[in-house]
Scaffold this active site. Structure first.
Site, PDB file in Angstrom:
ATOM      1  N   LYS A  81      14.626  -4.157  -7.429  1.00  0.00           N
ATOM      2  CA  LYS A  81      14.627  -5.071  -8.514  1.00  0.00           C
ATOM      3  C   LYS A  81      16.124  -5.452  -8.679  1.00  0.00           C
ATOM      4  O   LYS A  81      16.528  -5.839  -9.814  1.00  0.00           O
ATOM      5  CB  LYS A  81      14.184  -3.869  -9.703  1.00  0.00           C
ATOM      6  CG  LYS A  81      12.823  -3.275  -9.543  1.00  0.00           C
ATOM      7  CD  LYS A  81      12.717  -2.399 -10.886  1.00  0.00           C
ATOM      8  CE  LYS A  81      11.729  -1.146 -10.276  1.00  0.00           C
ATOM      9  NZ  LYS A  81      12.073   0.079 -11.281  1.00  0.00           N
TER      10      LYS A  81
ATOM     11  N   ARG B 120      15.984  10.677  16.293  1.00  0.00           N
ATOM     12  CA  ARG B 120      16.717  11.855  16.306  1.00  0.00           C
ATOM     13  C   ARG B 120      17.608  12.260  15.185  1.00  0.00           C
ATOM     14  O   ARG B 120      17.350  13.590  14.719  1.00  0.00           O
ATOM     15  CB  ARG B 120      17.333  11.863  17.698  1.00  0.00           C
ATOM     16  CG  ARG B 120      16.752  12.062  18.875  1.00  0.00           C
ATOM     17  CD  ARG B 120      17.297  11.102  19.935  1.00  0.00           C
ATOM     18  NE  ARG B 120      17.074   9.845  19.667  1.00  0.00           N
ATOM     19  CZ  ARG B 120      15.975   9.278  20.022  1.00  0.00           C
ATOM     20  NH1 ARG B 120      15.119   9.881  21.041  1.00  0.00           N
ATOM     21  NH2 ARG B 120      15.665   7.797  19.652  1.00  0.00           N
TER      22      ARG B 120
END
Ligand code: CP
Length: 333
Positions: A90, A61
């Protein structure tokens, strides 16, 4: 809003006037959006803006209503919902990730598992040469300010012909300790004179002391109980919530409670006032029986729809387009 920058971080930044104004604006946006011309007007007012929806916690929602709200205002959206698809994988910090968003987008809407993360980002961006507004779309177990806004909007619409929210009795039921929607709404209800709150939960999931202390400070009346059925006839609104067991692992606990004792069943409709309402931020599990949905006092699907309009109003206000919308409303409806 009281805060200096136009961020939306927590409900403590909203005062009573702001709540009245944003609900009025949402009503007018709802009215304007009924026509094609109105929709085209709304879609023209921020079509030079872009928004990033950074939702690294699940959502249906809040994500979709913000997405729809941006679309209604012509704002172009991008999203990151899985940090594994960003350079966080990373080793980039979340702070650097969000700072990067601020260099491409004009608005950052974020849902995050850490309490206070949105506030931290808002402060961080305030200190850069390219601050953009941040909206907290749910932060850890702490706050969900835009859910509280849509809940206030729903209560206001429901009690429009009953003297408004002031003086009403409102019960919160379920996992209140870890439920950020209940926490935020309880705080915001202190803005209304004479309300009384009931917190209905097993002791393990009762409302946090931080919220109770705030209510004491604001002189807002409340009662703590685990007797769900006794409370039903006494109140004007019942705010059901689900067990927030996604936090069990982090907390290292798993409490075995009888959920049935804190569920709204079809038979409970007979106990509820004729003009009482049942609310739920959703998603639900078994805390409200599906047979209750067809009763006119079930307000939870209306809450979903209200969420879209109040978020349009919030974003329009953040970009100072609220006056423009009001002028259009006066000239065209
Ligand atoms: N009420 C609410 O926050 O729902 P979602 O988790 O689906 O966004």
């Amino acid at each position: 809003m009281k805060k200096k920058a136009l961020h939306c971080i927590d409900v403590q930044q909203f005062n009573h006037n702001f709540l009245e104004e944003i609900c009025d604006l949402a009503d007018k946006i709802r009215e304007i959006s009924r026509t094609k011309a109105g929709m085209e007007y709304l879609a023209s007012i921020l079509n030079h803006k872009r928004a990033m929806l950074y939702f690294v916690q699940p959502s249906t929602r809040t994500f979709l209503s913000f997405y729809s709200a941006c679309q209604m205002l012509g704002i172009k959206c991008a999203e990151v919902r899985d940090p594994k698809t960003s350079s966080e994988i990373k080793g980039e910090s979340e702070e650097d990730t969000v700072r990067t968003f601020s260099l491409y987008f004009d608005l950052i809407i974020m849902r995050h598992p850490r309490a206070n993360f949105a506030e931290k980002i808002a402060n961080l961006l305030n200190d850069t040469d390219h601050p953009v507004p941040v909206i907290n779309a749910g932060s850890g177990k702490d706050q969900h300010p835009t859910q509280a806004l849509l809940d206030i909007y729903t209560l206001r619409r429901s009690f429009l012909h009953r003297g408004g929210i002031a003086g009403k009795q409102i019960a919160f039921v379920g996992d209140l300790r870890r439920g950020r929607t209940a926490r935020s709404l309880a705080l915001l209800l202190t803005q209304f004179q004479g309300v009384k709150l009931y917190f209905v939960a097993p002791s393990e999931y009762q409302m946090g002391q931080d919220i109770l202390s705030f209510l004491d400070h604001q002189k807002t009346a409340y009662e703590i109980t685990d007797d769900f059925e006794r409370m039903i006839p006494a109140v004007d609104a019942i705010y059901m919530t689900r067990l927030q067991d996604e936090w069990d692992r982090e907390e290292g606990i798993s409490v075995d409670i009888d959920i049935e004792r804190f569920s709204f069943q079809k038979r409970h409709l007979d106990l509820l006032k004729a003009d009482g309402i049942i609310m739920h931020p959703l998603p639900r599990r078994q805390e409200i029986a599906v047979e209750v949905d067809s009763d006119p006092r079930a307000a939870y699907w209306r809450q979903v729809r209200n969420g879209m309009y109040i978020r349009v109003a919030l974003i329009a206000g953040i970009f100072q387009r609220d006056k423009k919308i009001l002028d259009y409303y006066l000239a065209n409806t």
